[in-house]
Design an enzyme around this catalytic site. Sequence first.
Site, PDB file in Angstrom:
ATOM      1  N   HIS A   8      -8.683   3.851   3.287  1.00  0.00           N
ATOM      2  CA  HIS A   8      -8.657   4.754   4.138  1.00  0.00           C
ATOM      3  C   HIS A   8     -10.010   4.974   4.642  1.00  0.00           C
ATOM      4  O   HIS A   8     -10.347   5.102   6.018  1.00  0.00           O
ATOM      5  CB  HIS A   8      -8.079   6.062   4.060  1.00  0.00           C
ATOM      6  CG  HIS A   8      -6.574   6.325   4.212  1.00  0.00           C
ATOM      7  ND1 HIS A   8      -5.634   5.647   2.950  1.00  0.00           N
ATOM      8  CD2 HIS A   8      -5.940   6.760   4.890  1.00  0.00           C
ATOM      9  CE1 HIS A   8      -4.402   5.950   3.514  1.00  0.00           C
ATOM     10  NE2 HIS A   8      -4.423   6.840   4.531  1.00  0.00           N
ATOM     11  N   ASP A  19       0.632  -1.152  -0.065  1.00  0.00           N
ATOM     12  CA  ASP A  19       0.133  -0.013  -0.013  1.00  0.00           C
ATOM     13  C   ASP A  19       0.855   1.202  -0.039  1.00  0.00           C
ATOM     14  O   ASP A  19       2.180   1.268   0.344  1.00  0.00           O
ATOM     15  CB  ASP A  19      -0.937  -0.142   1.372  1.00  0.00           C
ATOM     16  CG  ASP A  19      -1.833   1.150   1.016  1.00  0.00           C
ATOM     17  OD1 ASP A  19      -2.547   1.523   0.118  1.00  0.00           O
ATOM     18  OD2 ASP A  19      -1.918   1.879   2.292  1.00  0.00           O
ATOM     19  N   SER A  20       0.345   2.376  -0.430  1.00  0.00           N
ATOM     20  CA  SER A  20       1.276   3.646  -0.384  1.00  0.00           C
ATOM     21  C   SER A  20       1.423   4.085   0.990  1.00  0.00           C
ATOM     22  O   SER A  20       2.181   4.985   1.344  1.00  0.00           O
ATOM     23  CB  SER A  20       0.213   4.549  -1.260  1.00  0.00           C
ATOM     24  OG  SER A  20      -1.045   4.877  -0.474  1.00  0.00           O
ATOM     25  N   GLU A  62      -5.673  10.546   8.097  1.00  0.00           N
ATOM     26  CA  GLU A  62      -4.267  10.211   8.554  1.00  0.00           C
ATOM     27  C   GLU A  62      -3.814  11.037   9.684  1.00  0.00           C
ATOM     28  O   GLU A  62      -3.056  10.734  10.563  1.00  0.00           O
ATOM     29  CB  GLU A  62      -3.350  10.766   7.409  1.00  0.00           C
ATOM     30  CG  GLU A  62      -3.196  10.087   6.169  1.00  0.00           C
ATOM     31  CD  GLU A  62      -2.299   8.895   6.084  1.00  0.00           C
ATOM     32  OE1 GLU A  62      -1.468   8.955   6.932  1.00  0.00           O
ATOM     33  OE2 GLU A  62      -2.376   8.081   5.259  1.00  0.00           O
ATOM     34  N   CYS A 109     -11.282   3.569  -1.252  1.00  0.00           N
ATOM     35  CA  CYS A 109     -10.183   3.975  -0.878  1.00  0.00           C
ATOM     36  C   CYS A 109     -10.131   3.211   0.362  1.00  0.00           C
ATOM     37  O   CYS A 109     -11.189   3.324   1.223  1.00  0.00           O
ATOM     38  CB  CYS A 109     -10.126   5.327  -0.558  1.00  0.00           C
ATOM     39  SG  CYS A 109      -8.629   5.791   0.199  1.00  0.00           S
ATOM     40  N   THR A 117      -5.482   3.516  -5.755  1.00  0.00           N
ATOM     41  CA  THR A 117      -4.690   4.428  -6.762  1.00  0.00           C
ATOM     42  C   THR A 117      -3.657   3.450  -7.629  1.00  0.00           C
ATOM     43  O   THR A 117      -3.598   3.516  -8.723  1.00  0.00           O
ATOM     44  CB  THR A 117      -4.060   5.559  -5.993  1.00  0.00           C
ATOM     45  OG1 THR A 117      -5.095   6.077  -5.240  1.00  0.00           O
ATOM     46  CG2 THR A 117      -3.298   6.204  -6.863  1.00  0.00           C
ATOM     47  N   GLY A 145      -2.434   9.372  -4.131  1.00  0.00           N
ATOM     48  CA  GLY A 145      -3.773   9.691  -5.029  1.00  0.00           C
ATOM     49  C   GLY A 145      -3.731  11.124  -5.914  1.00  0.00           C
ATOM     50  O   GLY A 145      -4.457  11.108  -6.672  1.00  0.00           O
ATOM     51  N   CYS A 176      -4.170  -1.055  -2.466  1.00  0.00           N
ATOM     52  CA  CYS A 176      -4.340   0.423  -2.600  1.00  0.00           C
ATOM     53  C   CYS A 176      -4.767   0.727  -4.325  1.00  0.00           C
ATOM     54  O   CYS A 176      -4.679   0.163  -5.128  1.00  0.00           O
ATOM     55  CB  CYS A 176      -2.831   0.750  -2.821  1.00  0.00           C
ATOM     56  SG  CYS A 176      -2.708   2.590  -3.283  1.00  0.00           S
TER      57      CYS A 176
END
Length: 273
Positions: free
Chosen positions: A192, A8-9, A156, A190, A73, A41, A71
Amino acid sequence: MGPIGIFDSGYGGLTVFREIVAKLPQYDYIYLGDNARVPYGTRSFETVYAYTKECVEKLFAMNCHLVVLACNTASAKALRTIQQHDLPLHSDVRKVLGVIRPTTEVIGNYTHTRHVGVLATPGTVKSASYPIEIRKFFPDITVYQQACPLWVPLVENNELDSEGAAYFVEMDMKRLLKQSPNIDTIVLACTHYPLLLPLIKRFVPPHIQVLAQGKLVANSLADYLTRHPDIEALCTKGGSIQFFTTDNAVAFEEKAGRFYGQSIKASELNVLA
């Protein structure tokens, strides 16, 4: 033989990874978060592809024959090129999977009105990956997308319950639902966004279901391993998990627990070394 790699990023992929571990606890895993170069993103297709390829090659070098891009993206901007251009260059068996197809190939089982909403980063929305992939499996479904550029920073920075988070979530939800009164299913595209799920549901009518990707991806991976015994045979089974980040490990550990659901220990890794 070696572990299954999860890339993942940054942190979001941990919401998918925890569901994979819950579904398939017998395998060994390596999780790699490219936190030094997050966010993905807002970056170009070329940059996301370059970063993703470097991390995937690092996981290959760590003996992962199967890598999951947890991820959206990276799945939208890099997966196809890696599968078509880079994997054929390897002399042995290497496979890379994403999170978009496991979602799009089952979405038709959830919607009755055939109107589906997608909440995603600007990069994923711009790629049009979800409308394209859903159309392949379910041509009768109409897809409505809404970019949510501030949601990842809110997560985040642990602003899950703040007034600011509520304002932006409500605003983006209104923009999505305004596109069609017939939307009955919304995909959180996404990794997140599941952390914002309680807040999201405050602004969604009760008849609309909201789908996080974790369990969908975990079920798809289990099915993939069953259908590809040659790949499954290359995945070691010891129940071990290693976490790596391209940035500060202590900082990664402090945030990662919120996404993974429990505290973790991580090590720093230079993907270019």
